[in-house]
Structures are given as C-alpha cells and as structure tokens.
Design a protein around this motif. Structure first.
Motif, mmCIF file in Angstrom:
data_model
loop_
_atom_site.group_PDB
_atom_site.id
_atom_site.type_symbol
_atom_site.label_atom_id
_atom_site.label_comp_id
_atom_site.label_asym_id
_atom_site.label_seq_id
_atom_site.Cartn_x
_atom_site.Cartn_y
_atom_site.Cartn_z
ATOM 1 N N GLN A 154 9.479 -32.848 10.222
ATOM 2 C CA GLN A 154 8.755 -34.004 10.762
ATOM 3 C C GLN A 154 8.983 -35.222 9.867
ATOM 4 O OE1 GLN A 154 6.742 -34.219 13.591
ATOM 5 N NE2 GLN A 154 6.981 -32.078 14.152
ATOM 6 N N GLU A 155 8.778 -35.041 8.563
ATOM 7 C CA GLU A 155 8.953 -36.131 7.607
ATOM 8 C C GLU A 155 10.407 -36.580 7.550
ATOM 9 O OE1 GLU A 155 7.313 -34.970 3.845
ATOM 10 O OE2 GLU A 155 5.389 -34.436 4.748
ATOM 11 N N LEU A 156 11.320 -35.628 7.584
ATOM 12 C CA LEU A 156 12.746 -35.933 7.529
ATOM 13 C C LEU A 156 13.170 -36.787 8.718
ATOM 14 C CD1 LEU A 156 15.404 -35.276 6.007
ATOM 15 C CD2 LEU A 156 15.643 -33.332 7.533
ATOM 16 N N LEU A 157 12.717 -36.429 9.902
ATOM 17 C CA LEU A 157 13.099 -37.181 11.095
ATOM 18 C C LEU A 157 12.414 -38.544 11.154
ATOM 19 C CD1 LEU A 157 13.306 -34.227 13.584
ATOM 20 C CD2 LEU A 157 15.185 -35.706 12.871
ATOM 21 N N ASN A 158 11.181 -38.646 10.657
ATOM 22 C CA ASN A 158 10.541 -39.963 10.580
ATOM 23 C C ASN A 158 11.321 -40.883 9.654
ATOM 24 O OD1 ASN A 158 8.366 -39.814 12.380
ATOM 25 N ND2 ASN A 158 7.110 -38.715 10.905
ATOM 26 N N ALA A 159 11.765 -40.354 8.513
ATOM 27 C CA ALA A 159 12.573 -41.155 7.589
ATOM 28 C C ALA A 159 13.913 -41.521 8.219
ATOM 29 C CB ALA A 159 12.791 -40.387 6.284
ATOM 30 N N ALA A 160 14.514 -40.581 8.944
ATOM 31 C CA ALA A 160 15.792 -40.853 9.605
ATOM 32 C C ALA A 160 15.637 -41.938 10.662
ATOM 33 C CB ALA A 160 16.342 -39.570 10.234
ATOM 34 N N LEU A 161 14.562 -41.896 11.404
ATOM 35 C CA LEU A 161 14.306 -42.923 12.420
ATOM 36 C C LEU A 161 14.169 -44.290 11.766
ATOM 37 C CD1 LEU A 161 13.750 -43.679 15.373
ATOM 38 C CD2 LEU A 161 11.349 -43.083 14.980
ATOM 39 N N ASP A 162 13.514 -44.345 10.620
ATOM 40 C CA ASP A 162 13.355 -45.610 9.898
ATOM 41 C C ASP A 162 14.698 -46.149 9.407
ATOM 42 O OD1 ASP A 162 10.639 -45.533 10.294
ATOM 43 O OD2 ASP A 162 10.177 -44.748 8.302
ATOM 44 N N MET A 210 6.808 -41.316 14.631
ATOM 45 C CA MET A 210 6.476 -40.373 15.692
ATOM 46 C C MET A 210 5.311 -39.507 15.221
ATOM 47 S SD MET A 210 8.730 -40.916 18.127
ATOM 48 C CE MET A 210 8.220 -39.579 19.139
ATOM 49 N N ASP A 211 4.442 -39.217 16.147
ATOM 50 C CA ASP A 211 3.314 -38.362 15.807
ATOM 51 C C ASP A 211 3.732 -36.913 15.653
ATOM 52 O OD1 ASP A 211 1.500 -40.455 15.808
ATOM 53 O OD2 ASP A 211 1.085 -40.237 17.938
ATOM 54 N N GLN A 212 4.596 -36.448 16.551
ATOM 55 C CA GLN A 212 5.009 -35.052 16.506
ATOM 56 C C GLN A 212 6.428 -34.920 17.064
ATOM 57 O OE1 GLN A 212 2.924 -32.165 19.056
ATOM 58 N NE2 GLN A 212 2.585 -31.017 17.176
ATOM 59 N N TRP A 213 7.343 -34.469 16.205
ATOM 60 C CA TRP A 213 8.738 -34.275 16.597
ATOM 61 C C TRP A 213 8.909 -32.903 17.232
ATOM 62 C CZ3 TRP A 213 12.666 -37.740 16.501
ATOM 63 C CH2 TRP A 213 12.475 -38.915 15.772
ATOM 64 N N THR A 214 9.641 -32.887 18.312
ATOM 65 C CA THR A 214 10.032 -31.637 18.969
ATOM 66 C C THR A 214 11.551 -31.558 18.931
ATOM 67 O OG1 THR A 214 10.217 -32.686 21.141
ATOM 68 C CG2 THR A 214 8.059 -31.726 20.565
ATOM 69 N N GLY A 215 12.081 -30.427 19.334
ATOM 70 C CA GLY A 215 13.532 -30.292 19.428
ATOM 71 C C GLY A 215 14.121 -31.329 20.358
ATOM 72 N N ARG A 228 16.113 -24.886 21.905
ATOM 73 C CA ARG A 228 14.667 -24.782 22.114
ATOM 74 C C ARG A 228 14.027 -26.173 22.039
ATOM 75 N NH1 ARG A 228 15.978 -20.070 19.400
ATOM 76 N NH2 ARG A 228 15.434 -18.193 20.557
ATOM 77 N N PRO A 229 14.214 -26.972 23.074
ATOM 78 C CA PRO A 229 13.752 -28.366 23.024
ATOM 79 C C PRO A 229 12.240 -28.540 22.929
ATOM 80 C CG PRO A 229 14.592 -27.822 25.210
ATOM 81 C CD PRO A 229 14.878 -26.651 24.335
ATOM 82 N N ASP A 230 11.463 -27.552 23.350
ATOM 83 C CA ASP A 230 10.005 -27.691 23.301
ATOM 84 C C ASP A 230 9.404 -27.249 21.970
ATOM 85 O OD1 ASP A 230 9.862 -28.728 25.876
ATOM 86 O OD2 ASP A 230 9.887 -26.725 26.764
ATOM 87 N N THR A 231 10.238 -26.785 21.054
ATOM 88 C CA THR A 231 9.763 -26.345 19.750
ATOM 89 C C THR A 231 9.218 -27.529 18.963
ATOM 90 O OG1 THR A 231 11.390 -24.572 19.658
ATOM 91 C CG2 THR A 231 10.485 -25.289 17.560
ATOM 92 N N VAL A 232 8.018 -27.373 18.400
ATOM 93 C CA VAL A 232 7.450 -28.385 17.510
ATOM 94 C C VAL A 232 7.987 -28.081 16.117
ATOM 95 C CG1 VAL A 232 5.342 -29.314 16.508
ATOM 96 C CG2 VAL A 232 5.394 -28.664 18.926
ATOM 97 N N LEU A 233 8.591 -29.084 15.504
ATOM 98 C CA LEU A 233 9.243 -28.889 14.215
ATOM 99 C C LEU A 233 8.226 -28.789 13.090
ATOM 100 C CD1 LEU A 233 12.190 -31.382 14.707
ATOM 101 C CD2 LEU A 233 11.934 -29.060 15.530
ATOM 102 N N GLY A 234 8.632 -28.133 11.999
ATOM 103 C CA GLY A 234 7.775 -27.976 10.835
ATOM 104 C C GLY A 234 7.548 -29.290 10.106
ATOM 105 N N ASN A 235 6.595 -29.296 9.180
ATOM 106 C CA ASN A 235 6.213 -30.518 8.469
ATOM 107 C C ASN A 235 7.372 -31.167 7.735
ATOM 108 O OD1 ASN A 235 3.578 -30.363 9.341
ATOM 109 N ND2 ASN A 235 2.859 -29.271 7.526
ATOM 110 N N ALA A 236 8.204 -30.374 7.074
ATOM 111 C CA ALA A 236 9.327 -30.942 6.325
ATOM 112 C C ALA A 236 10.286 -31.667 7.267
ATOM 113 C CB ALA A 236 10.070 -29.850 5.557
ATOM 114 N N LEU A 244 12.975 -34.391 21.068
ATOM 115 C CA LEU A 244 12.994 -35.706 20.433
ATOM 116 C C LEU A 244 14.071 -35.789 19.358
ATOM 117 C CD1 LEU A 244 9.169 -36.451 20.127
ATOM 118 C CD2 LEU A 244 10.829 -37.584 21.623
ATOM 119 N N ALA A 245 14.243 -34.719 18.607
ATOM 120 C CA ALA A 245 15.286 -34.698 17.575
ATOM 121 C C ALA A 245 16.661 -34.841 18.218
ATOM 122 C CB ALA A 245 15.199 -33.412 16.755
#
Length: 152
Positions: free
Chosen positions: A50-58, A1-6, A40-48, A8-9
């Motif tokens: 972002q990486e955590l959720l990308n790894a979780a998706l994988d 994902m390019d950018q995780w939000t609440g 807060r579903p429209d919140t853009v998550l922090g970098n840490a 998407l999480a």
C-alpha cells in the motif's frame, strides 16, 4: 489511495506504460508479485505494498497520473458507481494532500534565503535515490533557478 487492490496496481502499471518486469523493477519488488496482482485483481494488498504504491503514484509523471485517474474513474463508472467527476475530485484531493505532506518536496518547495539553505537542499536532493528521474530533474532545475536568483 485509501486502499490498493490488484486491479488498481495494474491500472497504475498500465498508466505508466510499463511491462511487468519494468514495473516490478521500478517498485523494487518481484515480477511474480505483479503477475499475482494481474491474476487476482480483487486482492487487497498488504500494508507495505500500500505504502509502496502510494509513493509510486506520487513519483509518477503528471501525464501518467492523469491517465491512471481517468482509467479508474472509467472503471468506477462502468461498475455502477456515482459520477466520475466526484471520483476524480476525490483522487485529485488525495494527491494534493500527499504532495503537501511530502517532506522532500516541502523542504525544496520554498524560495531559499541563503546559499547555505540552498546547499542543504541540494545535498538532500542528491541523497534522494528513490525519486523518479523526472522528479529529480524538475527539483534540480528549480534549485538551479533559485541559485541564479540568489547569485544576482
């Protein structure tokens, strides 16, 4: 994902079929963080995160990953974006790129030409505590099959 939000999480959590407590435990974060994403579903998550959720998706099972992509493509279509086929295609392409660049999968993904190489990959797999149980099982079964081939 390019950018995780609440949002998407939370979609990832729903696709995985996890409670807030289980999802937080799986990610290694506080339950209140997951609750915050829900509030807060429209919140853009922090970098840490972002990486955590990308790894979780994988790490997610294929069926849950498909549910996730389907849910976000429906959401995108409902919000007036272009056709869901393009959205799903982009996400599948992103997932394929992530898998292609995964060092653990790359190291165990090719047939082994010696017992020593197989042993090294087994040791790597044994140290991969962050992987989901299904991913570890699948990798171990593939390594077992390769060991049988080498033994023959």
């Amino acid at each position: 994902m390019d950018q995780w939000t609440g949002r998407l999480a939370c979609s990832l959590q729903a696709a995985a079929g996890m409670t807030n407590e289980r999802f937080a435990g799986w990610l290694g974060i506080a339950v209140r963080t997951v609750a915050y994403w829900h509030s807060r579903p429209d919140t853009v998550l922090g970098n840490a995160n972002q990486e955590l959720l990308n790894a979780a998706l994988d790490r997610l099972a294929d069926s849950a990953r498909s549910r996730f992509y389907m849910s976000i493509s429906r959401t995108s279509t409902d919000e007036g974006s272009s056709g869901s086929g393009a959205v799903v295609g982009d996400f599948v392409s992103d997932a394929a790129d992530a898998i292609a660049n995964d060092s653990l999968l790359a190291s165990i993904g090719v047939p082994h030409d010696s017992i020593e190489a197989l042993q090294q990959d087994m040791a790597l797999l044994a140290r991969s505590g962050g992987m989901a149980a299904f991913d570890i099982f699948s990798s171990a079964r593939r390594l077992r099959d390769e060991a049988r081939t080498l033994a023959e």
